[in-house]
Design a protein around this motif. Sequence first.
Motif, PDB file in Angstrom:
ATOM      1  N   ASP A   1       0.823  -1.209   0.000  1.00 59.65           N
ATOM      2  CA  ASP A   1       0.000   0.000   0.000  1.00 59.65           C
ATOM      3  C   ASP A   1       0.857   1.259   0.000  1.00 59.65           C
ATOM      4  O   ASP A   1       0.526   2.249  -0.655  1.00 59.65           O
ATOM      5  CB  ASP A   1      -0.938  -0.014   1.216  1.00 59.65           C
ATOM      6  CG  ASP A   1      -2.146   0.884   1.047  1.00 59.65           C
ATOM      7  OD1 ASP A   1      -2.317   1.483  -0.033  1.00 59.65           O
ATOM      8  OD2 ASP A   1      -2.930   0.983   2.000  1.00 59.65           O
ATOM      9  N   GLY A   2       1.961   1.230   0.713  1.00 54.18           N
ATOM     10  CA  GLY A   2       2.839   2.391   0.783  1.00 54.18           C
ATOM     11  C   GLY A   2       3.507   2.741  -0.539  1.00 54.18           C
ATOM     12  O   GLY A   2       3.976   3.861  -0.727  1.00 54.18           O
ATOM     13  N   PHE A   3       3.546   1.780  -1.469  1.00 54.95           N
ATOM     14  CA  PHE A   3       4.190   2.018  -2.760  1.00 54.95           C
ATOM     15  C   PHE A   3       3.189   2.360  -3.862  1.00 54.95           C
ATOM     16  O   PHE A   3       3.582   2.749  -4.946  1.00 54.95           O
ATOM     17  CB  PHE A   3       4.993   0.782  -3.177  1.00 54.95           C
ATOM     18  CG  PHE A   3       6.144   0.511  -2.250  1.00 54.95           C
ATOM     19  CD1 PHE A   3       7.322   1.238  -2.343  1.00 54.95           C
ATOM     20  CD2 PHE A   3       6.035  -0.449  -1.256  1.00 54.95           C
ATOM     21  CE1 PHE A   3       8.377   0.997  -1.477  1.00 54.95           C
ATOM     22  CE2 PHE A   3       7.078  -0.694  -0.385  1.00 54.95           C
ATOM     23  CZ  PHE A   3       8.253   0.028  -0.491  1.00 54.95           C
ATOM     24  N   ILE A   4       1.905   2.181  -3.589  1.00 49.35           N
ATOM     25  CA  ILE A   4       0.873   2.508  -4.572  1.00 49.35           C
ATOM     26  C   ILE A   4       0.347   3.884  -4.197  1.00 49.35           C
ATOM     27  O   ILE A   4      -0.530   4.033  -3.349  1.00 49.35           O
ATOM     28  CB  ILE A   4      -0.259   1.457  -4.572  1.00 49.35           C
ATOM     29  CG1 ILE A   4       0.320   0.069  -4.771  1.00 49.35           C
ATOM     30  CG2 ILE A   4      -1.287   1.784  -5.649  1.00 49.35           C
ATOM     31  CD1 ILE A   4      -0.676  -1.042  -4.567  1.00 49.35           C
ATOM     32  N   THR A   5       0.906   4.904  -4.801  1.00 50.22           N
ATOM     33  CA  THR A   5       0.620   6.269  -4.375  1.00 50.22           C
ATOM     34  C   THR A   5      -0.716   6.796  -4.876  1.00 50.22           C
ATOM     35  O   THR A   5      -1.191   7.811  -4.381  1.00 50.22           O
ATOM     36  CB  THR A   5       1.747   7.208  -4.849  1.00 50.22           C
ATOM     37  OG1 THR A   5       1.849   7.108  -6.274  1.00 50.22           O
ATOM     38  CG2 THR A   5       3.070   6.836  -4.212  1.00 50.22           C
ATOM     39  N   THR A   6      -1.331   6.121  -5.831  1.00 48.17           N
ATOM     40  CA  THR A   6      -2.580   6.624  -6.382  1.00 48.17           C
ATOM     41  C   THR A   6      -3.812   6.143  -5.625  1.00 48.17           C
ATOM     42  O   THR A   6      -4.896   6.700  -5.792  1.00 48.17           O
ATOM     43  CB  THR A   6      -2.726   6.208  -7.856  1.00 48.17           C
ATOM     44  OG1 THR A   6      -2.646   4.783  -7.946  1.00 48.17           O
ATOM     45  CG2 THR A   6      -1.648   6.840  -8.714  1.00 48.17           C
ATOM     46  N   ARG A   7      -3.682   5.101  -4.829  1.00 48.23           N
ATOM     47  CA  ARG A   7      -4.826   4.525  -4.104  1.00 48.23           C
ATOM     48  C   ARG A   7      -4.365   3.987  -2.761  1.00 48.23           C
ATOM     49  O   ARG A   7      -3.184   3.713  -2.556  1.00 48.23           O
ATOM     50  CB  ARG A   7      -5.445   3.351  -4.877  1.00 48.23           C
ATOM     51  CG  ARG A   7      -6.069   3.663  -6.191  1.00 48.23           C
ATOM     52  CD  ARG A   7      -7.193   4.663  -6.127  1.00 48.23           C
ATOM     53  NE  ARG A   7      -8.443   4.208  -5.573  1.00 48.23           N
ATOM     54  CZ  ARG A   7      -9.446   3.687  -6.256  1.00 48.23           C
ATOM     55  NH1 ARG A   7      -9.333   3.510  -7.551  1.00 48.23           N
ATOM     56  NH2 ARG A   7     -10.554   3.351  -5.660  1.00 48.23           N
ATOM     57  N   SER A   8      -5.317   3.774  -1.867  1.00 48.82           N
ATOM     58  CA  SER A   8      -5.051   3.040  -0.632  1.00 48.82           C
ATOM     59  C   SER A   8      -6.016   1.860  -0.598  1.00 48.82           C
ATOM     60  O   SER A   8      -6.989   1.813  -1.353  1.00 48.82           O
ATOM     61  CB  SER A   8      -5.243   3.942   0.593  1.00 48.82           C
ATOM     62  OG  SER A   8      -6.590   4.387   0.672  1.00 48.82           O
ATOM     63  N   PHE A   9      -5.743   0.903   0.274  1.00 48.62           N
ATOM     64  CA  PHE A   9      -6.524  -0.330   0.341  1.00 48.62           C
ATOM     65  C   PHE A   9      -7.038  -0.518   1.760  1.00 48.62           C
ATOM     66  O   PHE A   9      -6.340  -0.228   2.725  1.00 48.62           O
ATOM     67  CB  PHE A   9      -5.663  -1.526  -0.086  1.00 48.62           C
ATOM     68  CG  PHE A   9      -5.245  -1.417  -1.518  1.00 48.62           C
ATOM     69  CD1 PHE A   9      -5.976  -2.041  -2.509  1.00 48.62           C
ATOM     70  CD2 PHE A   9      -4.142  -0.666  -1.881  1.00 48.62           C
ATOM     71  CE1 PHE A   9      -5.616  -1.924  -3.839  1.00 48.62           C
ATOM     72  CE2 PHE A   9      -3.765  -0.542  -3.207  1.00 48.62           C
ATOM     73  CZ  PHE A   9      -4.511  -1.174  -4.184  1.00 48.62           C
ATOM     74  N   SER A  10      -8.251  -1.015   1.863  1.00 45.09           N
ATOM     75  CA  SER A  10      -8.878  -1.169   3.165  1.00 45.09           C
ATOM     76  C   SER A  10      -9.664  -2.472   3.235  1.00 45.09           C
ATOM     77  O   SER A  10     -10.545  -2.727   2.406  1.00 45.09           O
ATOM     78  CB  SER A  10      -9.824   0.015   3.410  1.00 45.09           C
ATOM     79  OG  SER A  10     -10.484  -0.117   4.641  1.00 45.09           O
ATOM     80  N   ARG A  11      -9.337  -3.299   4.242  1.00 41.82           N
ATOM     81  CA  ARG A  11     -10.109  -4.517   4.478  1.00 41.82           C
ATOM     82  C   ARG A  11     -11.421  -4.124   5.132  1.00 41.82           C
ATOM     83  O   ARG A  11     -11.451  -3.353   6.096  1.00 41.82           O
ATOM     84  CB  ARG A  11      -9.341  -5.474   5.376  1.00 41.82           C
ATOM     85  CG  ARG A  11     -10.146  -6.720   5.651  1.00 41.82           C
ATOM     86  CD  ARG A  11      -9.441  -7.661   6.588  1.00 41.82           C
ATOM     87  NE  ARG A  11     -10.353  -8.737   6.948  1.00 41.82           N
ATOM     88  CZ  ARG A  11     -10.292  -9.393   8.081  1.00 41.82           C
ATOM     89  NH1 ARG A  11      -9.352  -9.114   8.964  1.00 41.82           N
ATOM     90  NH2 ARG A  11     -11.156 -10.347   8.332  1.00 41.82           N
ATOM     91  N   VAL A  12     -12.518  -4.648   4.622  1.00 43.29           N
ATOM     92  CA  VAL A  12     -13.852  -4.351   5.134  1.00 43.29           C
ATOM     93  C   VAL A  12     -14.620  -5.657   5.324  1.00 43.29           C
ATOM     94  O   VAL A  12     -14.223  -6.694   4.802  1.00 43.29           O
ATOM     95  CB  VAL A  12     -14.627  -3.406   4.178  1.00 43.29           C
ATOM     96  CG1 VAL A  12     -13.943  -2.039   4.088  1.00 43.29           C
ATOM     97  CG2 VAL A  12     -14.769  -4.019   2.791  1.00 43.29           C
TER      98      VAL A  12
END
Length: 199
Positions: free
Chosen positions: A102-113
Motif C-alpha cells: 500500500d505504501g508504494f501505490i501512491t494513487t490509491r489506498s486499500f482497506s479490508r472491510v
Amino acid sequence: MKLKMSRLLLGVAAGMALLAGPGAPAGADEAPGTYVEVTFSDSDLASSNGPGPQAVTESDRFVLINGGAGWPQDEAPVEYLVIDEPSRAAARAVEQAVATLDGFITTRSFSRVSKSSQINPCTGQPNTVSWRSGDGPGGTLAVAGVCVNTQAQAIVGFRIAFDLFDTWATNGDPESFDVQNVATHEAGHMAGLGHVNAP
C-alpha cells in the motif's frame, strides 16, 4: 525482515481452478467489454518459508502487467474482503501484506472491510482474498486475478485465492508456507507487478 522471493512458475490451469467457485462466473478471465482479468498462478517456490527450494537472494527485477496498467488516482480506498481464512492470524497477515504494498501505490489506498459495495468488473463481486480448494499440497499455492480496463490501462479490481489444502502458518513454522510472505507476493500482482521468469 526482508522478504526473499524466488523465481515463480506460471501455471494458469491450476490457478484458474483456485479462482473458480462461488462469485466467479465462467469465463471471468475474458470479461466482456474493455475488461480483462490477468491471472498469475504461483507455485510452491513462492515462499521463502516452507517446503521446497529457498531463495538465497532478493530480486530487484520486475515487470509491469498489461503494458503498465496501474490503479487510477482516487481518494476513496479500494475495499477488499478476506473470506474463508483458516484463522484470524491469517487474516491479519493478509492485512499486513497489503499494507506493505500500500505504501508504494501512491494513487490509491486499500482497506479490508466486512462488506463492500465496490464491484470487481471482471467477476461481478467485491475484491476478495480467500482460501479455496485447489490442487492439493504442493503445486499451486496461490493465484491472483487482476482486472484491467484495457482502454484506460487501469487496474479496477482483484481477487486472490490461497489453496486451503497447503499448510499455512503465521508463526514462522518451517514446515508450512508463510501467509504474509505469499500474500505480499500476490499483493504485488494486485499492485500491477508481473512475473519475471528469468533466473
